[in-house]
Design an enzyme around this catalytic site. Structure first.
Site, PDB file in Angstrom:
ATOM      1  CG  PHE A 104      -1.758  -1.242   1.272  1.00 50.22           C
ATOM      2  CD1 PHE A 104      -2.773  -1.556   0.608  1.00 50.22           C
ATOM      3  CD2 PHE A 104      -1.312  -2.084   2.216  1.00 50.22           C
ATOM      4  CE1 PHE A 104      -3.449  -2.619   0.717  1.00 50.22           C
ATOM      5  CE2 PHE A 104      -1.957  -3.314   2.311  1.00 50.22           C
ATOM      6  CZ  PHE A 104      -3.084  -3.543   1.894  1.00 50.22           C
ATOM      7  CB  CYS A 123      -4.666   5.228   9.215  1.00 50.05           C
ATOM      8  SG  CYS A 123      -5.396   4.613   7.553  1.00 50.05           S
TER       9      CYS A 123
END
Length: 400
Positions: free
Chosen positions: A230, A341
């Site tokens: 990612f 996150c």
């Protein structure tokens, strides 16, 4: 002082009383007085005690976003400039301000607005109706405060295109605030140069919150083989490369992001050692494992798998799967850097999920360190949404 009074139900407002910044619509007993959504109102407890003032929006589940706890506070340009000045003074004392988040919504007592500074460009994200009316005032105040420190802002771009604006009864919007300028902005962080696309990049163009976490992997990567999953525009991969990794592979599902990452690699003369691939990480990792690939350092920096409490269960499955696959690719004695996150993936749940992944991969974990977001994204205690990033570094060892 205020024409409109919001009164809480008896027994409600517990989060607010503990220091939180929001009043939810189901906590309100009465709204007395005429108002338009976005107006500043006084908030009172059920017994009439004044709890402060904030923006009211009855179209939103978050009905009031608090601005001040003090009675008779006047919300005007001078008030907002004081808030902006406080936010900047905090950054001056705590972070490298070359590129940083200069306003972080509720954590800076300016609910619903985010402003990132990329070199001499500001990017504004306005997410709440009340603050949206004042965003130009806030931008001008910030430019004034920065100018006092000799920082001239050459352009401001708005990235208020998040879906959450629809929940506030607002349309999504993006574009220049003021004169147009080149929206490809070069910044430098941890010795790495980047071209940030503030117009078309994700969110405001670059994820500043991982600044210190990216620096933390430097000492692990020299002479190593690194996999960055990612990768977005290549930030962790490029930090591994600048730290002296022998080879780095960065993977992202976005072709645009991969092309930007390759451009950033060339900008740092790292294109010979730092390579990128456009692929679905969930599909690629099992293929790499089957091919016998192993890495000294694996980095997992996925997007938020959940943005609401309702989808936490599915998010846990995603985090467990990606960590299990990542762990299987780490050589014995190598390192895993992994993070979440999502605010809704709380620290205990995230730790439990990693532990389950390690059990499934038959690996043992030795925690090197635990970190959160960089301090230009301050965590305001009792304002839980301001604490969202969890970042671990582990040494990964075989069962012994």
């Amino acid at each position: 002082m205020y024409q409109t009074i919001v009164t809480l139900k008896k027994g409600e407002g517990r989060t607010l009383k503990a220091g939180g910044m929001w009043v939810y619509d189901n906590e309100i007993a009465e709204v007395k007085g005429s108002f338009e959504n976005g107006d500043v109102v006084e908030v009172r407890d059920f017994d009439g005690y004044c709890m402060g003032c904030g923006f009211l929006n009855m179209q939103s589940r978050i009905a009031v976003r608090m601005l001040s706890r003090k009675k008779d506070t006047v919300i005007d340009g001078a008030f907002l400039e004081r808030r902006v000045r406080d936010a900047w003074n905090y950054r001056r004392q705590t972070v490298d301000t070359g590129s940083c988040r200069v306003i972080f919504g509720e954590a800076d007592f300016l609910p619903g607005i985010v402003v990132d500074k990329f070199s001499d460009v500001l990017v504004v994200e306005s997410l709440a109706l009340g603050i949206d009316r004042w965003k130009l005032t806030i931008v001008e105040a910030l430019k004034k405060v920065l100018a006092e420190d000799g920082i001239a802002i050459r352009g401001v771009y708005e990235r208020s295109d998040a879906k959450v604006r629809l929940q506030e009864g607002m349309e999504r919007s993006k574009g220049f605030i003021g004169e147009p300028f080149d929206t490809k902005v070069e910044i430098q962080e941890n010795g790495v140069r980047y071209l940030v696309d503030v117009e078309d990049g994700q969110k405001t163009g670059f994820f500043l919150d991982q600044k210190n976490n990216r620096a933390a992997i430097h000492r692990l990567c020299r002479g190593k083989k690194v996999l960055d999953c990612f990768t977005h525009t290549g930030s962790f991969a490029l930090n591994a490369g600048i730290a002296g990794a022998d080879s780095v592979l960065g993977v992202d599902a976005s072709l645009l992001a991969v092309k930007q990452a390759e451009e950033n690699a060339r900008l740092n003369s790292l294109e010979d050692r730092v390579k990128f691939r456009c692929a679905d990480v969930f599909e690629l990792l099992p293929q790499l494992e089957a091919a016998g690939e192993r890495y000294d350092v694996v980095i997992l920096d996925p997007p938020a798998f959940t943005k609401s409490r309702n989808s936490v269960k599915n998010a846990v499955k995603g985090y467990r799967e990606i960590n299990l696959r990542g762990l299987k690719l780490v050589r014995d004695g190598g390192f895993l850097a992994t993070c979440s996150c999502s605010h809704f993936m709380d620290p205990d749940l995230f730790a439990k999920t990693i532990r389950e992944a390690a059990t499934g991969a038959h690996k043992r974990l030795r925690q090197v360190e635990f970190r959160t977001q960089s301090c230009d994204h301050p965590i305001l205690w009792a304002a839980d949404s301001s604490y969202y990033l969890k970042f671990y570094i582990f040494q990964v060892v075989e069962e012994r």
